[in-house]
Design a protein around this motif. Structure first.
Motif, PDB file in Angstrom:
ATOM      1  N   ASN A 306      -9.329 -28.965  12.972  1.00  0.00           N
ATOM      2  CA  ASN A 306      -8.159 -29.270  12.156  1.00  0.00           C
ATOM      3  C   ASN A 306      -6.910 -28.754  12.864  1.00  0.00           C
ATOM      4  OD1 ASN A 306      -7.197 -26.597  11.135  1.00  0.00           O
ATOM      5  ND2 ASN A 306      -9.263 -26.517  10.279  1.00  0.00           N
ATOM      6  N   LEU A 307      -5.749 -29.146  12.341  1.00  0.00           N
ATOM      7  CA  LEU A 307      -4.480 -28.753  12.952  1.00  0.00           C
ATOM      8  C   LEU A 307      -3.691 -27.843  12.013  1.00  0.00           C
ATOM      9  CD1 LEU A 307      -3.530 -32.238  14.483  1.00  0.00           C
ATOM     10  CD2 LEU A 307      -4.816 -30.370  15.544  1.00  0.00           C
ATOM     11  N   ASP A 308      -4.421 -27.056  11.236  1.00  0.00           N
ATOM     12  CA  ASP A 308      -3.800 -26.137  10.271  1.00  0.00           C
ATOM     13  C   ASP A 308      -3.506 -24.810  10.967  1.00  0.00           C
ATOM     14  OD1 ASP A 308      -3.136 -24.398   8.262  1.00  0.00           O
ATOM     15  OD2 ASP A 308      -4.782 -24.975   6.917  1.00  0.00           O
ATOM     16  N   LEU A 309      -2.244 -24.549  11.258  1.00  0.00           N
ATOM     17  CA  LEU A 309      -1.887 -23.340  12.002  1.00  0.00           C
ATOM     18  C   LEU A 309      -2.127 -22.063  11.183  1.00  0.00           C
ATOM     19  CD1 LEU A 309      -0.872 -23.309  15.001  1.00  0.00           C
ATOM     20  CD2 LEU A 309       1.267 -22.466  14.092  1.00  0.00           C
ATOM     21  N   GLY A 390      -2.829 -24.134   4.991  1.00  0.00           N
ATOM     22  CA  GLY A 390      -1.873 -25.246   5.037  1.00  0.00           C
ATOM     23  C   GLY A 390      -1.900 -26.096   3.770  1.00  0.00           C
ATOM     24  N   ARG A 391      -3.003 -26.013   3.039  1.00  0.00           N
ATOM     25  CA  ARG A 391      -3.104 -26.817   1.801  1.00  0.00           C
ATOM     26  C   ARG A 391      -2.196 -26.280   0.698  1.00  0.00           C
ATOM     27  NH1 ARG A 391      -8.035 -26.498   4.150  1.00  0.00           N
ATOM     28  NH2 ARG A 391      -9.058 -28.465   4.681  1.00  0.00           N
ATOM     29  N   ASP A 392      -1.650 -25.082   0.904  1.00  0.00           N
ATOM     30  CA  ASP A 392      -0.742 -24.499  -0.091  1.00  0.00           C
ATOM     31  C   ASP A 392       0.698 -24.978   0.085  1.00  0.00           C
ATOM     32  OD1 ASP A 392      -2.901 -22.915  -0.994  1.00  0.00           O
ATOM     33  OD2 ASP A 392      -2.490 -21.411   0.556  1.00  0.00           O
ATOM     34  N   VAL A 393       0.970 -25.697   1.190  1.00  0.00           N
ATOM     35  CA  VAL A 393       2.343 -26.120   1.488  1.00  0.00           C
ATOM     36  C   VAL A 393       2.737 -27.276   0.570  1.00  0.00           C
ATOM     37  CG1 VAL A 393       3.851 -27.125   3.251  1.00  0.00           C
ATOM     38  CG2 VAL A 393       2.194 -25.345   3.885  1.00  0.00           C
ATOM     39  N   LYS A 394       3.918 -27.124  -0.053  1.00  0.00           N
ATOM     40  CA  LYS A 394       4.379 -28.138  -1.014  1.00  0.00           C
ATOM     41  C   LYS A 394       5.523 -28.969  -0.455  1.00  0.00           C
ATOM     42  CE  LYS A 394       5.380 -28.583  -5.931  1.00  0.00           C
ATOM     43  NZ  LYS A 394       5.622 -27.884  -7.194  1.00  0.00           N
ATOM     44  N   HIS A 395       6.499 -28.291   0.165  1.00  0.00           N
ATOM     45  CA  HIS A 395       7.669 -28.992   0.723  1.00  0.00           C
ATOM     46  C   HIS A 395       7.912 -28.522   2.153  1.00  0.00           C
ATOM     47  CE1 HIS A 395       8.504 -29.914  -3.463  1.00  0.00           C
ATOM     48  NE2 HIS A 395       8.844 -28.666  -3.749  1.00  0.00           N
ATOM     49  N   VAL A 396       8.469 -29.420   2.962  1.00  0.00           N
ATOM     50  CA  VAL A 396       8.809 -29.080   4.352  1.00  0.00           C
ATOM     51  C   VAL A 396      10.153 -29.693   4.724  1.00  0.00           C
ATOM     52  CG1 VAL A 396       8.089 -29.310   6.786  1.00  0.00           C
ATOM     53  CG2 VAL A 396       6.342 -29.037   5.003  1.00  0.00           C
ATOM     54  N   TRP A 397      10.984 -28.878   5.389  1.00  0.00           N
ATOM     55  CA  TRP A 397      12.273 -29.366   5.892  1.00  0.00           C
ATOM     56  C   TRP A 397      12.346 -29.145   7.408  1.00  0.00           C
ATOM     57  CZ3 TRP A 397      11.622 -26.987   1.265  1.00  0.00           C
ATOM     58  CH2 TRP A 397      12.249 -27.535   0.122  1.00  0.00           C
ATOM     59  N   VAL A 398      12.880 -30.118   8.125  1.00  0.00           N
ATOM     60  CA  VAL A 398      13.165 -29.948   9.560  1.00  0.00           C
ATOM     61  C   VAL A 398      14.606 -30.383   9.783  1.00  0.00           C
ATOM     62  CG1 VAL A 398      12.571 -30.629  11.920  1.00  0.00           C
ATOM     63  CG2 VAL A 398      10.761 -30.427  10.201  1.00  0.00           C
ATOM     64  N   ASP A 399      15.380 -29.519  10.435  1.00  0.00           N
ATOM     65  CA  ASP A 399      16.786 -29.856  10.687  1.00  0.00           C
ATOM     66  C   ASP A 399      17.530 -30.148   9.384  1.00  0.00           C
ATOM     67  OD1 ASP A 399      17.771 -29.579  13.207  1.00  0.00           O
ATOM     68  OD2 ASP A 399      17.813 -31.705  13.695  1.00  0.00           O
ATOM     69  N   GLY A 400      17.123 -29.478   8.303  1.00  0.00           N
ATOM     70  CA  GLY A 400      17.790 -29.663   7.011  1.00  0.00           C
ATOM     71  C   GLY A 400      17.354 -30.896   6.242  1.00  0.00           C
ATOM     72  N   GLU A 401      16.475 -31.708   6.850  1.00  0.00           N
ATOM     73  CA  GLU A 401      16.015 -32.916   6.148  1.00  0.00           C
ATOM     74  C   GLU A 401      14.626 -32.680   5.575  1.00  0.00           C
ATOM     75  OE1 GLU A 401      15.628 -37.719   6.504  1.00  0.00           O
ATOM     76  OE2 GLU A 401      16.170 -36.631   8.323  1.00  0.00           O
ATOM     77  N   GLN A 402      14.427 -33.079   4.313  1.00  0.00           N
ATOM     78  CA  GLN A 402      13.106 -32.876   3.709  1.00  0.00           C
ATOM     79  C   GLN A 402      12.133 -33.933   4.208  1.00  0.00           C
ATOM     80  OE1 GLN A 402      13.074 -32.193  -0.526  1.00  0.00           O
ATOM     81  NE2 GLN A 402      10.917 -31.575  -0.489  1.00  0.00           N
ATOM     82  N   VAL A 403      11.113 -33.489   4.950  1.00  0.00           N
ATOM     83  CA  VAL A 403      10.156 -34.417   5.554  1.00  0.00           C
ATOM     84  C   VAL A 403       8.814 -34.434   4.806  1.00  0.00           C
ATOM     85  CG1 VAL A 403      11.216 -34.390   7.842  1.00  0.00           C
ATOM     86  CG2 VAL A 403       9.489 -32.671   7.279  1.00  0.00           C
ATOM     87  N   VAL A 404       8.602 -33.431   3.938  1.00  0.00           N
ATOM     88  CA  VAL A 404       7.447 -33.438   3.034  1.00  0.00           C
ATOM     89  C   VAL A 404       7.951 -33.031   1.655  1.00  0.00           C
ATOM     90  CG1 VAL A 404       5.206 -32.397   2.445  1.00  0.00           C
ATOM     91  CG2 VAL A 404       5.763 -32.849   4.841  1.00  0.00           C
TER      92      VAL A 404
END
Length: 431
Positions: A306-309, A390-404
């Motif tokens: 898997n790719l879960d860091l 990683g399954r606990d992650v709800k939201h993700v932002w990159v460069d200020g943009e919400q990507v998840v």
């Protein structure tokens, strides 16, 4: 300019001065504008209620081969050379552009949803990889890995392609994409070819990345072929004259560790892949003690799986305790730094990412802490490392943009990617 005010959140900043702040964070454009216990005095901001969420910097995966996610589960429980030469390479030889596209997209979705916002990718067909990264809103340190076990004209063609890619994409996608040069490994590239790649990296002013000292057999082979171990071999060729990141570094002597520290070489520790391929356990406590920057990588989904860091962070905190008999070998906070702060240092972007701090890029994730394994809510850093995933992650932002948002990627069609990836694997495995 877009402005987001996150109120009443718990912020794991990874900044030693204030590792945890309970309060408010304001994002303006692509940067963190405000972070404090006190509420800011601002107007015209979208608001997000941070109660029940833990915010932290996005994770940084410093060694991956994304398109290989199509080969997840295809060949397990083999040693490195058999796995690579008899299973992986024949399958990869059948790859088409479509396989590279959908394999990469599958990996990117998996990484983003598990809280990874930036990653290093070494593969071929890198223009396609870069297009996927650009579309998904992710941050990528991308490099066309070259294997030199081929005739001179093919070597030259590969090198030219790698240089062209490094030129074309460095700084693209609003600065989210940067490039490197990468000989695959000292055992797959003749010395004169590695020297040409180093020369190209100097010419293009980009860092270098390679696999190094992953297995004992590889180290022995290097001694047989070139009369020295991989670290000395690469040093003689001038590899460490550029900012460099080596993957694995499992089999290192004290002298080699001292040399890597002196040359400022970063090591990407890939605990899951190294355990699965029985390559061994890297000497991470010694590397850290010597002042070497140690970051974390998943390697490919074909060797992980898997790719879960968060998995790598937990393993990094656990296996070195078990191997050394010292429960203080890699403390939880240090393991979390390997996935964030040290990852940013390893790819030369520590002034922008890896921490939540005013002025830094808004690359961050929100974790749902209203779950049994985060209770009682005591030591949040301990919970993230030893109980989180990683399954606990709800939201993700990159460069200020919400990507998840609420666990779903906002810029890439997940359903389509899963269907296409399945189709690609079925075609690959038919022959």
């Amino acid at each position: 300019m877009n402005r987001l005010w996150i109120e009443n959140g718990t912020f794991v900043t990874m900044d030693d001065a204030r590792p945890i702040i309970k309060g408010h964070m304001v994002i303006e454009g692509d940067r963190i504008q405000y972070l404090s216990e006190q509420a800011p005095t601002i107007e015209n901001a979208a608001r997000l209620d941070g109660r029940g969420l833990v915010f932290m910097p996005g994770l940084i995966n410093t060694h991956a081969h994304s398109a290989m996610s199509l080969l997840r589960g295809y060949s397990d429980d083999e040693n490195l050379q058999v796995w690579l030469e008899q299973k992986m390479w024949p399958m990869e030889a059948k790859y088409t552009d479509a396989d590279a596209r959908w394999g990469t997209a599958l990996a990117v979705i998996e990484m983003l949803k598990a809280g990874t916002t930036a990653f290093v990718d070494m593969y071929d067909r890198m223009d396609i990889v870069a297009q996927v990264v650009e579309q998904a809103g992710m941050r990528g340190m991308l490099t066309r890995g070259v294997i030199g076990l081929c005739p001179p004209d093919v070597q030259t063609a590969k090198l030219e392609e790698a240089k062209q890619f490094a030129k074309d994409w460095n700084g693209k996608a609003g600065g989210r994409i940067r490039t490197m040069m990468s000989p695959h490994a000292p055992y797959t590239c003749p010395p004169d070819y590695i020297a040409r790649i180093i020369e190209a990296a100097h010419e293009l002013q980009v860092p270098l990345h390679t696999h190094m000292s992953e297995s004992a057999a590889e180290v022995e082979q290097n001694v047989k072929d070139y009369g020295c171990r991989p670290v000395e071999h690469l040093d003689k060729l001038g590899f460490f004259s550029r900012p460099s990141l080596v993957a694995h570094g499992v089999h290192l002597t004290d002298d080699e560790i001292a040399l890597l520290a002196e040359k400022g070489v970063a090591v990407s520790h890939n605990p899951a892949s190294n355990l699965k391929l029985a390559s061994g356990v890297a000497r991470v406590p010694e590397l850290l003690k010597a002042g070497v920057t140690v970051s974390l990588g998943t390697d490919s989904a074909a060797s992980n799986n898997n790719l879960d860091l968060f998995d790598e962070i937990r393993l990094a905190a656990l296996i070195h305790k078990g191997v050394s008999g010292d429960p203080t070998a890699v403390p939880a906070y240090e393991a979390l730094k390997m996935g964030t702060v040290y990852g940013a240092q390893a790819i030369g972007q520590a002034s922008d990412i890896g921490m939540l701090k005013v002025g830094m890029k808004a690359d961050f994730i929100a974790i749902d802490s209203e779950q049994p394994h985060f209770y009682p809510q005591t030591e949040m850093i301990s919970h993230l490392v030893y109980a989180g995933s990683g399954r606990d992650v709800k939201h993700v932002w990159v460069d200020g943009e919400q990507v998840v948002r609420n666990g779903i990627c906002t810029l890439i069609d997940e359903e389509q990617v899963l269907a296409e990836a399945q189709r690609c694997f079925e075609r690959l495995s038919q022959h």
